[in-house]
Design an enzyme around this catalytic site. Sequence first.
Site, PDB file in Angstrom:
ATOM      1  N   HIS A 282       0.831  -1.227   0.000  1.00  7.68           N
ATOM      2  CA  HIS A 282       0.000   0.000   0.000  1.00  7.68           C
ATOM      3  C   HIS A 282       0.852   1.258   0.000  1.00  7.68           C
ATOM      4  O   HIS A 282       1.872   1.345   0.680  1.00  7.68           O
ATOM      5  CB  HIS A 282      -1.042   0.001   1.121  1.00  7.68           C
ATOM      6  CG  HIS A 282      -0.494   0.002   2.518  1.00  7.68           C
ATOM      7  ND1 HIS A 282      -0.156   1.147   3.177  1.00  7.68           N
ATOM      8  CD2 HIS A 282      -0.244  -1.013   3.380  1.00  7.68           C
ATOM      9  CE1 HIS A 282       0.274   0.850   4.399  1.00  7.68           C
ATOM     10  NE2 HIS A 282       0.244  -0.453   4.542  1.00  7.68           N
ATOM     11  N   ASP A 294       6.346   0.340   6.594  1.00  7.20           N
ATOM     12  CA  ASP A 294       4.893   0.225   6.402  1.00  7.20           C
ATOM     13  C   ASP A 294       4.395   1.390   5.549  1.00  7.20           C
ATOM     14  O   ASP A 294       4.075   2.437   6.067  1.00  7.20           O
ATOM     15  CB  ASP A 294       4.201   0.218   7.773  1.00  7.20           C
ATOM     16  CG  ASP A 294       2.724  -0.049   7.653  1.00  7.20           C
ATOM     17  OD1 ASP A 294       2.272  -0.499   6.596  1.00  7.20           O
ATOM     18  OD2 ASP A 294       2.006   0.213   8.647  1.00  7.20           O
ATOM     19  N   GLU A 328      -4.956   1.957   2.650  1.00 11.72           N
ATOM     20  CA  GLU A 328      -5.034   0.758   3.492  1.00 11.72           C
ATOM     21  C   GLU A 328      -5.191   1.141   4.950  1.00 11.72           C
ATOM     22  O   GLU A 328      -5.896   0.488   5.699  1.00 11.72           O
ATOM     23  CB  GLU A 328      -3.760  -0.084   3.305  1.00 11.72           C
ATOM     24  CG  GLU A 328      -3.825  -1.457   3.974  1.00 11.72           C
ATOM     25  CD  GLU A 328      -3.331  -1.491   5.415  1.00 11.72           C
ATOM     26  OE1 GLU A 328      -3.581  -2.484   6.099  1.00 11.72           O
ATOM     27  OE2 GLU A 328      -2.711  -0.509   5.868  1.00 11.72           O
ATOM     28  N   HIS A 427       3.918   2.371  12.408  1.00  8.85           N
ATOM     29  CA  HIS A 427       2.984   3.426  12.856  1.00  8.85           C
ATOM     30  C   HIS A 427       3.610   4.394  13.863  1.00  8.85           C
ATOM     31  O   HIS A 427       2.902   4.970  14.674  1.00  8.85           O
ATOM     32  CB  HIS A 427       1.709   2.824  13.465  1.00  8.85           C
ATOM     33  CG  HIS A 427       0.886   2.044  12.495  1.00  8.85           C
ATOM     34  ND1 HIS A 427      -0.393   1.623  12.780  1.00  8.85           N
ATOM     35  CD2 HIS A 427       1.133   1.624  11.238  1.00  8.85           C
ATOM     36  CE1 HIS A 427      -0.888   0.959  11.749  1.00  8.85           C
ATOM     37  NE2 HIS A 427       0.022   0.943  10.794  1.00  8.85           N
TER      38      HIS A 427
HETATM   39 ZN   LIG Z   1       0.737  -1.472   6.249  1.00 14.45          ZN
END
Ligand SMILES: [Zn+2]
Length: 461
Positions: A282, A294, A328, A427
């Site tokens: 993503h 991420d 996402e 995150h």
């Molecule tokens: Zn992710």
Amino acid sequence: MKKILLIIPFLIAGLYTNAQTNTYQKDSIVIAKMQGYILENSVCYEDLRVLCKTIGNRISGSDAAAKAVEWGKLALRNAGADKVYLQPVMVPHWVRGIEEFAITTKAGKKQAFHPLGLGNTIGTSADGISNDVIEVRNMEELEKLGIENINGKIVFFNHPWNQHVSNPFNEYGNSVYYRWAGPSLAAKFGATACLIRSAGSGYDDFAHTGSMRYDSNFKKIPAMALSYKEANELEKLLRANNVAKGMLLSTSHFEADVLSYNVIGEINGSDLKDEIITVGGHLDSWDIGEGAHDDGAGCVQSIEVIRAMKKMGIKPRRTVRCVLFMNEENGLKGGNEYARLAVELKEKHICAIETDAGGFSPRGFSMSCSKAHRAKIQSWKKLFYPLGVYDFDEEGGGADIGPLHKNLGTPVMELSPDPQRYFDLHHTANDVFEQVNRRELSMGALVLASMVYMIGEYGLE
Ligand SMILES: [Zn+2]
């Protein structure tokens, strides 16, 4: 006659083994070719540097996300995709504002913290919220205290990350419950705001954000996370009965939905081009750090699949489609739209693979598919052992390809890298390019390309 009947199975077995050996040799030569290219010459690490350092974090609906779409288009063109195009999709646009949390001690001293709002949280009024703070470690404690003790207060969900669990993905499933549902659970008992201990494994100052969801049965209240160290500090002050008041302020809010895109690049299949293999990650990220692991890593690895095949002159029998999904993190609009169009266009999706678990050394693939599909994939295991990849047993599949699995029954897989450091970074503001190792990232790309090649050649039936 009897003798001949006894010999036939051995003859067939012999032929079968020979055919398998020949296939194995042919496939290992192709994989070795990609290995040489990807580990020595791949530019996926450089692609990631450009994404992280010139665009940075890119939450859906932001200007940075729009720039990331342009970046993805160009990267896929440079990789040599036969066709590059955009798939329009409307996405939410959540904007983080000012975020403050402080306490006043019983002696009247003010102590400021560094909270990080949970994704999709509402803000407070301009004056903020000033109330008592109450600690609960879990749902049972919240229910035990009940509305008479919670009403009007700021609830602090102090649920610690369980370090005993060997695979951090399993513990994430437990911890993330308080982030996802905590604010509404607290609101159910009359809380006016919600703080959580970060749902991450780090022993540091980096607070962890991520999606939360309001239950429409209860009042929406603002929600923020504290880092491991600051959660310890608040815990200490509360347990010493040294907190007179907590003050929380936030101007985070939603703006109007924005037109955005999934970015797609394809290699046309040679003789079975109607059969599609999706490989993707993503493109959006949270609005802190650089979205390196991420999921910048997953995006550049998926682009690398296209590049390696084109540069090596590998012509897959089936169409290989690299998809950089949008949204996402806080809506899954891109994944849903991709599946909706697949149904509408009556596309034949034979497999979808996501890479969204960090750019660390690859260890295996998780999958959600039939026993026969899994058995076929497992029959290729020996090709992957030299790459350090041996785990083909777990259930799994990525978020973005979930709707494809649900609506079309497409077999789905996810690359499983070593999971030990992911939730220290994921995150947080610490998910930056410098945390990604070139060699590990490239190994992931190689393993992904090898799996796509095998499915492109042999299908899953
Ligand atoms: Zn992710």
